[in-house]
Design a protein around this motif. Structure first.
Motif, PDB file in Angstrom:
ATOM      1  N   MET A   1       0.811  -1.229  -0.018  1.00 43.92           N
ATOM      2  CA  MET A   1      -0.099   0.019   0.071  1.00 43.92           C
ATOM      3  C   MET A   1       0.923   1.280   0.069  1.00 43.92           C
ATOM      4  O   MET A   1       1.833   1.143   0.616  1.00 43.92           O
ATOM      5  N   TYR A   2       0.431   2.181  -0.605  1.00 46.91           N
ATOM      6  CA  TYR A   2       1.176   3.407  -0.809  1.00 46.91           C
ATOM      7  C   TYR A   2       0.005   4.536  -0.428  1.00 46.91           C
ATOM      8  O   TYR A   2      -1.083   4.498  -0.807  1.00 46.91           O
ATOM      9  N   ARG A   3       0.690   5.415   0.583  1.00 47.25           N
ATOM     10  CA  ARG A   3      -0.470   6.394   1.006  1.00 47.25           C
ATOM     11  C   ARG A   3       0.358   7.779   0.705  1.00 47.25           C
ATOM     12  O   ARG A   3       1.536   7.980   1.026  1.00 47.25           O
ATOM     13  N   THR A  15       1.624  12.366  -8.014  1.00 45.82           N
ATOM     14  CA  THR A  15       2.440  11.885  -7.014  1.00 45.82           C
ATOM     15  C   THR A  15       3.308  10.835  -7.553  1.00 45.82           C
ATOM     16  O   THR A  15       2.835   9.806  -8.340  1.00 45.82           O
ATOM     17  N   PRO A  16       4.562  10.701  -7.336  1.00 42.84           N
ATOM     18  CA  PRO A  16       5.484   9.856  -8.142  1.00 42.84           C
ATOM     19  C   PRO A  16       5.187   8.393  -7.227  1.00 42.84           C
ATOM     20  O   PRO A  16       5.010   8.454  -5.998  1.00 42.84           O
ATOM     21  N   LEU A  17       5.142   7.358  -8.069  1.00 46.48           N
ATOM     22  CA  LEU A  17       4.956   6.333  -7.517  1.00 46.48           C
ATOM     23  C   LEU A  17       6.247   5.198  -7.234  1.00 46.48           C
ATOM     24  O   LEU A  17       7.139   5.286  -8.085  1.00 46.48           O
ATOM     25  N   PRO A  18       6.000   4.400  -6.363  1.00 45.76           N
ATOM     26  CA  PRO A  18       7.191   3.534  -5.992  1.00 45.76           C
ATOM     27  C   PRO A  18       7.410   2.527  -7.223  1.00 45.76           C
ATOM     28  O   PRO A  18       6.424   2.236  -7.853  1.00 45.76           O
ATOM     29  N   GLU A  25      -1.273  -2.728 -14.245  1.00 46.46           N
ATOM     30  CA  GLU A  25      -1.895  -1.929 -14.933  1.00 46.46           C
ATOM     31  C   GLU A  25      -2.866  -0.758 -14.580  1.00 46.46           C
ATOM     32  O   GLU A  25      -2.821   0.214 -15.283  1.00 46.46           O
ATOM     33  N   SER A  26      -3.625  -1.108 -13.448  1.00 47.25           N
ATOM     34  CA  SER A  26      -4.341  -0.099 -12.878  1.00 47.25           C
ATOM     35  C   SER A  26      -3.975  -0.146 -11.352  1.00 47.25           C
ATOM     36  O   SER A  26      -3.864  -1.353 -10.902  1.00 47.25           O
ATOM     37  N   LEU A  27      -4.528   1.128 -10.699  1.00 53.92           N
ATOM     38  CA  LEU A  27      -4.415   1.102  -9.379  1.00 53.92           C
ATOM     39  C   LEU A  27      -5.644   1.724  -8.859  1.00 53.92           C
ATOM     40  O   LEU A  27      -6.448   2.610  -9.525  1.00 53.92           O
ATOM     41  N   GLU A  28      -6.124   1.587  -7.448  1.00 50.80           N
ATOM     42  CA  GLU A  28      -7.165   1.900  -7.075  1.00 50.80           C
ATOM     43  C   GLU A  28      -7.078   2.987  -6.191  1.00 50.80           C
ATOM     44  O   GLU A  28      -6.144   3.044  -5.343  1.00 50.80           O
ATOM     45  N   LEU A  29      -7.577   4.315  -6.444  1.00 49.17           N
ATOM     46  CA  LEU A  29      -7.438   5.510  -5.625  1.00 49.17           C
ATOM     47  C   LEU A  29      -8.558   5.470  -4.576  1.00 49.17           C
ATOM     48  O   LEU A  29      -9.720   5.524  -4.965  1.00 49.17           O
TER      49      LEU A  29
END
Length: 76
Positions: A1-3, A15-18, A25-29
């Motif tokens: 998880m990234y917050r 926001t830069p992603l790790p 392919e996709s992320l849930e916001l």
């Protein structure tokens, strides 16, 4: 998880992603209001969360909904 926490008045935020999240392919916001607790109160709340989290046992057949409910209860 990234917050990450952003100001509500910002219209757009990049926001830069790790690196480990870039493989998906996709992320849930999830958008939730951030609480503005005083530092002392926030520290107490986090201590309570970590104390309760130590007692959470994860079985081999993980039920993520139940686990998230326990973590949310720890925040209350």
């Amino acid at each position: 998880m990234y917050r990450t926490v952003v100001k509500a008045k910002e219209v757009e935020k990049i926001t830069p992603l790790p690196e480990d999240l870039k493989k998906f392919e996709s992320l849930e916001l999830l958008i939730t209001p951030a609480h503005s607790f005083r530092k002392e109160e926030l520290k107490k709340r986090f201590e309570a969360v970590f104390k309760k989290a130590k007692n959470i046992r994860i079985s081999t057949d993980i039920n993520i909904d139940h686990l998230m409910n326990e973590m949310n209860d720890a925040l209350l």
